[in-house]
Design an enzyme around this catalytic site. Structure first.
Site, PDB file in Angstrom:
ATOM      1  N   PHE A  62     -13.139  -5.338   1.780  1.00 47.72           N
ATOM      2  CA  PHE A  62     -14.247  -4.572   1.201  1.00 47.72           C
ATOM      3  C   PHE A  62     -15.547  -4.752   2.020  1.00 47.72           C
ATOM      4  O   PHE A  62     -16.617  -4.986   1.451  1.00 47.72           O
ATOM      5  CB  PHE A  62     -14.502  -4.955  -0.263  1.00 47.72           C
ATOM      6  CG  PHE A  62     -13.386  -4.616  -1.218  1.00 47.72           C
ATOM      7  CD1 PHE A  62     -12.437  -3.660  -0.910  1.00 47.72           C
ATOM      8  CD2 PHE A  62     -13.304  -5.245  -2.454  1.00 47.72           C
ATOM      9  CE1 PHE A  62     -11.409  -3.338  -1.800  1.00 47.72           C
ATOM     10  CE2 PHE A  62     -12.290  -4.932  -3.359  1.00 47.72           C
ATOM     11  CZ  PHE A  62     -11.336  -3.981  -3.026  1.00 47.72           C
ATOM     12  N   PRO A  63     -15.471  -4.637   3.349  1.00 48.07           N
ATOM     13  CA  PRO A  63     -16.699  -4.835   4.151  1.00 48.07           C
ATOM     14  C   PRO A  63     -17.771  -3.801   3.855  1.00 48.07           C
ATOM     15  O   PRO A  63     -18.965  -4.048   4.069  1.00 48.07           O
ATOM     16  CB  PRO A  63     -16.198  -4.703   5.599  1.00 48.07           C
ATOM     17  CG  PRO A  63     -14.956  -3.853   5.490  1.00 48.07           C
ATOM     18  CD  PRO A  63     -14.317  -4.253   4.196  1.00 48.07           C
ATOM     19  N   TYR A 102       0.864  -1.179   0.000  1.00 48.18           N
ATOM     20  CA  TYR A 102       0.000   0.000   0.000  1.00 48.18           C
ATOM     21  C   TYR A 102       0.903   1.233   0.000  1.00 48.18           C
ATOM     22  O   TYR A 102       1.605   1.514   0.976  1.00 48.18           O
ATOM     23  CB  TYR A 102      -0.912   0.036   1.234  1.00 48.18           C
ATOM     24  CG  TYR A 102      -1.904  -1.098   1.329  1.00 48.18           C
ATOM     25  CD1 TYR A 102      -2.300  -1.816   0.205  1.00 48.18           C
ATOM     26  CD2 TYR A 102      -2.485  -1.445   2.542  1.00 48.18           C
ATOM     27  CE1 TYR A 102      -3.218  -2.849   0.291  1.00 48.18           C
ATOM     28  CE2 TYR A 102      -3.410  -2.475   2.641  1.00 48.18           C
ATOM     29  CZ  TYR A 102      -3.765  -3.180   1.513  1.00 48.18           C
ATOM     30  OH  TYR A 102      -4.676  -4.204   1.608  1.00 48.18           O
ATOM     31  N   PRO A 148     -18.391   2.286  -2.182  1.00 49.24           N
ATOM     32  CA  PRO A 148     -19.162   1.753  -1.057  1.00 49.24           C
ATOM     33  C   PRO A 148     -20.591   1.344  -1.436  1.00 49.24           C
ATOM     34  O   PRO A 148     -21.185   1.883  -2.379  1.00 49.24           O
ATOM     35  CB  PRO A 148     -19.131   2.899  -0.048  1.00 49.24           C
ATOM     36  CG  PRO A 148     -17.856   3.620  -0.336  1.00 49.24           C
ATOM     37  CD  PRO A 148     -17.683   3.533  -1.837  1.00 49.24           C
ATOM     38  N   GLY A 152     -17.939  -2.464   0.774  1.00 53.13           N
ATOM     39  CA  GLY A 152     -18.073  -2.463  -0.684  1.00 53.13           C
ATOM     40  C   GLY A 152     -16.813  -2.015  -1.391  1.00 53.13           C
ATOM     41  O   GLY A 152     -16.746  -2.022  -2.613  1.00 53.13           O
ATOM     42  N   GLY A 153     -15.810  -1.567  -0.633  1.00 56.92           N
ATOM     43  CA  GLY A 153     -14.533  -1.198  -1.242  1.00 56.92           C
ATOM     44  C   GLY A 153     -14.535   0.198  -1.817  1.00 56.92           C
ATOM     45  O   GLY A 153     -15.142   1.120  -1.242  1.00 56.92           O
ATOM     46  N   PHE A 154     -13.868   0.360  -2.963  1.00 56.88           N
ATOM     47  CA  PHE A 154     -13.679   1.706  -3.535  1.00 56.88           C
ATOM     48  C   PHE A 154     -15.016   2.370  -3.884  1.00 56.88           C
ATOM     49  O   PHE A 154     -15.115   3.589  -3.926  1.00 56.88           O
ATOM     50  CB  PHE A 154     -12.772   1.633  -4.765  1.00 56.88           C
ATOM     51  CG  PHE A 154     -11.367   1.223  -4.412  1.00 56.88           C
ATOM     52  CD1 PHE A 154     -10.473   2.138  -3.854  1.00 56.88           C
ATOM     53  CD2 PHE A 154     -10.934  -0.076  -4.602  1.00 56.88           C
ATOM     54  CE1 PHE A 154      -9.177   1.767  -3.505  1.00 56.88           C
ATOM     55  CE2 PHE A 154      -9.635  -0.464  -4.266  1.00 56.88           C
ATOM     56  CZ  PHE A 154      -8.760   0.465  -3.707  1.00 56.88           C
TER      57      PHE A 154
HETATM   58  N1  LIG Z   1      -6.706  -9.000   1.055  1.00 53.30           N
HETATM   59  C1  LIG Z   1      -6.995  -8.189   0.076  1.00 53.30           C
HETATM   60  O1  LIG Z   1      -6.835  -8.512  -1.099  1.00 53.30           O
HETATM   61  C2  LIG Z   1      -7.552  -6.830   0.366  1.00 53.30           C
HETATM   62  C3  LIG Z   1      -8.127  -6.087  -0.658  1.00 53.30           C
HETATM   63  C4  LIG Z   1      -8.655  -4.847  -0.352  1.00 53.30           C
HETATM   64  C5  LIG Z   1      -8.611  -4.375   0.947  1.00 53.30           C
HETATM   65  N2  LIG Z   1      -8.032  -5.114   1.925  1.00 53.30           N
HETATM   66  C6  LIG Z   1      -8.030  -4.655   3.338  1.00 53.30           C
HETATM   67  O2  LIG Z   1      -9.368  -4.458   3.708  1.00 53.30           O
HETATM   68  C7  LIG Z   1      -9.525  -3.156   4.284  1.00 53.30           C
HETATM   69  C8  LIG Z   1     -10.920  -2.652   3.995  1.00 53.30           C
HETATM   70  O3  LIG Z   1     -11.128  -2.540   2.615  1.00 53.30           O
HETATM   71  P1  LIG Z   1     -11.272  -1.150   1.856  1.00 53.30           P
HETATM   72  O4  LIG Z   1     -10.779  -0.035   2.699  1.00 53.30           O
HETATM   73  O5  LIG Z   1     -10.693  -1.329   0.529  1.00 53.30           O
HETATM   74  O6  LIG Z   1     -12.819  -1.064   1.623  1.00 53.30           O
HETATM   75  P2  LIG Z   1     -14.070  -0.771   2.575  1.00 53.30           P
HETATM   76  O7  LIG Z   1     -13.659  -0.783   3.998  1.00 53.30           O
HETATM   77  O8  LIG Z   1     -15.149  -1.662   2.135  1.00 53.30           O
HETATM   78  O9  LIG Z   1     -14.489   0.684   2.135  1.00 53.30           O
HETATM   79  C9  LIG Z   1     -13.608   1.763   2.120  1.00 53.30           C
HETATM   80  C10 LIG Z   1     -14.280   2.879   1.345  1.00 53.30           C
HETATM   81  O10 LIG Z   1     -15.452   3.278   2.036  1.00 53.30           O
HETATM   82  C11 LIG Z   1     -15.353   4.661   2.406  1.00 53.30           C
HETATM   83  N3  LIG Z   1     -15.932   4.767   3.734  1.00 53.30           N
HETATM   84  C12 LIG Z   1     -15.439   4.266   4.888  1.00 53.30           C
HETATM   85  N4  LIG Z   1     -16.262   4.538   5.915  1.00 53.30           N
HETATM   86  C13 LIG Z   1     -17.314   5.215   5.384  1.00 53.30           C
HETATM   87  C14 LIG Z   1     -18.481   5.775   5.935  1.00 53.30           C
HETATM   88  N5  LIG Z   1     -18.760   5.662   7.238  1.00 53.30           N
HETATM   89  N6  LIG Z   1     -19.338   6.415   5.106  1.00 53.30           N
HETATM   90  C15 LIG Z   1     -19.087   6.523   3.787  1.00 53.30           C
HETATM   91  N7  LIG Z   1     -17.986   6.028   3.196  1.00 53.30           N
HETATM   92  C16 LIG Z   1     -17.099   5.369   3.996  1.00 53.30           C
HETATM   93  C17 LIG Z   1     -13.894   5.001   2.347  1.00 53.30           C
HETATM   94  O11 LIG Z   1     -13.708   6.366   2.000  1.00 53.30           O
HETATM   95  P3  LIG Z   1     -13.165   7.437   3.067  1.00 53.30           P
HETATM   96  O12 LIG Z   1     -11.678   7.240   3.150  1.00 53.30           O
HETATM   97  O13 LIG Z   1     -13.559   8.739   2.469  1.00 53.30           O
HETATM   98  O14 LIG Z   1     -13.847   7.169   4.365  1.00 53.30           O
HETATM   99  C18 LIG Z   1     -13.415   4.098   1.216  1.00 53.30           C
HETATM  100  O15 LIG Z   1     -13.692   4.686  -0.041  1.00 53.30           O
HETATM  101  C19 LIG Z   1      -8.432  -2.324   3.637  1.00 53.30           C
HETATM  102  O16 LIG Z   1      -8.123  -1.191   4.388  1.00 53.30           O
HETATM  103  C20 LIG Z   1      -7.309  -3.325   3.552  1.00 53.30           C
HETATM  104  O17 LIG Z   1      -6.600  -3.338   4.769  1.00 53.30           O
HETATM  105  C21 LIG Z   1      -7.524  -6.342   1.650  1.00 53.30           C
END
Ligand SMILES: NC(=O)c1ccc[n+]([C@@H]2O[C@H](COP(=O)([O-])OP(=O)(O)OC[C@H]3O[C@@H](n4cnc5c(N)ncnc54)[C@H](OP(=O)(O)O)[C@@H]3O)[C@@H](O)[C@H]2O)c1
Length: 324
Positions: A249-250, A100, A256, A252-254
């Site tokens: 992506f709990p 990252y 939401p 929904g990821g990029f």
């Molecule tokens: N193993 C793998 O292949 C893999 C792949 C992807 C991710 N991951 C891990 O999983 C973690 C979570 O995934 P993720 O961050 O990609 O996706 P996510 O948690 O599903 O969603 C993050 C997205 O939601 C937005 N968001 C967060 N809280 C919000 C809220 N309360 N209201 C509205 N929007 C909100 C964030 O934007 P803002 O920054 O503006 O809040 C960001 O765009 C990552 O941080 C990473 O550590 C692992």
């Protein structure tokens, strides 16, 4: 025999992990706790055959890098503030990777939190690297994995990594390939003391079965959320084995999650849609640990409060329709 402990959803566990293991979680005062009395982060899950207890609401650090998970963030002080507030709120599980940024997210974690609290567990992953054009490239050859572990150690400022996930498969979904070669490399590094525990990311049940013939596996990190439920059966099997399931992506990821049903349920519960999406995961299975990602303090606060949202049975039935 595999034993795991699941405390009730709203268990307020504010003691240090080592103390909890020796004594159970008595009164907050007797523990010299590092968390606030108000900590309620969805209960606590003991990783199978370890002394690691994780609050079920953790934090995913991927959003702390710049756009496309590349380069530094626009506001590094804001990124540091998010990490510090997560820890101050009782989060003791941070998910990251040295790819990252690359390196940037781990360097921010170190700058914000080092020396780390005793009970903080930093989970990282290896198996990919970044091209100069910000692309994501598989990196599962022996030397690439060794280099990745050393990059994580250096950039996080650690002598041993708590948990390393071997990331396999494609961008989103797993593929049925053997994981024996790369996992054997990581098992060797674990034997050398550079890694304490291993997990797998983006894998199938068959790959887990293969992995368990090589080493203990404490967690699985796959794509799963209200709308993407391919792993329903896998989660139940893992719960029976005591292995943690950590959905990536709990939210929904990029992009939401967007759902009128989710919005309606959230309004009826006086919560936000993202809080309901997280509360649903906490309710879905007690071995699910959350790592929602955000670069925003406001969103962090909103997400952490999801641990207190109670979903009623009628609302649950509505939410179940979202994943088809
Ligand atoms: N193993 C793998 O292949 C893999 C792949 C992807 C991710 N991951 C891990 O999983 C973690 C979570 O995934 P993720 O961050 O990609 O996706 P996510 O948690 O599903 O969603 C993050 C997205 O939601 C937005 N968001 C967060 N809280 C919000 C809220 N309360 N209201 C509205 N929007 C909100 C964030 O934007 P803002 O920054 O503006 O809040 C960001 O765009 C990552 O941080 C990473 O550590 C692992």
């Amino acid at each position: 025999m595999t034993v795991y402990t699941i405390l009730p959803l709203n268990y307020d566990c504010s003691c240090k992990i080592e103390q909890r293991n020796q004594q159970g979680c008595d009164s907050i005062e007797s523990m010299g706790n590092t968390m606030t009395a108000a900590t309620n982060l969805g209960g606590n899950f003991m990783l199978t055959d370890t002394s690691i207890g994780l609050n079920r609401m953790g934090y995913g650090a991927m959003q702390l890098a710049g756009p496309q998970v590349w380069g530094p963030p626009r506001d590094i002080d804001a990124a540091i503030a998010v990490l510090r507030e997560a820890i101050d709120s009782g989060v003791n599980h941070i998910d990251t990777s040295d790819y990252y940024g690359p390196h940037v997210t781990n360097q921010i974690i170190k700058r914000a939190l080092h020396p780390y609290p005793d009970d903080l567990v930093i989970v990282t992953k290896v198996g990919a690297r970044r091209g100069e054009d910000a692309s994501w490239i598989f990196a599962r050859a022996r030397q690439e994995l060794i280099d990745a572990v050393h990059d994580n150690l250096r950039n996080l400022g650690l002598e041993a990594l708590d948990i390393v996930n071997l990331r396999v498969g494609g961008m989103m979904d797993p593929s049925e390939e053997s994981i024996a070669e790369p996992l054997t490399v990581l098992a060797e590094l674990k034997h050398k003391g550079l890694i304490r525990h291993l997990g797998l990311s983006n894998v199938t049940p068959m790959q887990l079965a293969e992995g368990l013939t090589i080493t203990d596996i404490v967690c699985i990190q796959n794509l799963y959320n209200l709308a993407h439920r391919n792993d329903d059966g896998f989660i139940d099997d893992l719960a029976a084995k005591g292995i943690a399931y950590v959905p990536f992506f709990p939210l929904g990821g990029f992009n939401p999650l967007q759902s009128s049903t989710l919005n309606e349920v959230a309004a009826s519960l006086d919560a936000t849609p993202m809080q309901v999406a997280l509360a649903w995961l906490l309710r879905r299975s007690a071995n699910i640990l959350l790592i929602p990602g955000t670069s925003s303090l406001e969103h962090l606060r909103e997400n952490l409060k999801a641990a207190t949202v109670q979903i009623t049975s009628p609302e649950l039935a509505k939410l179940e329709t979202i994943g088809g």
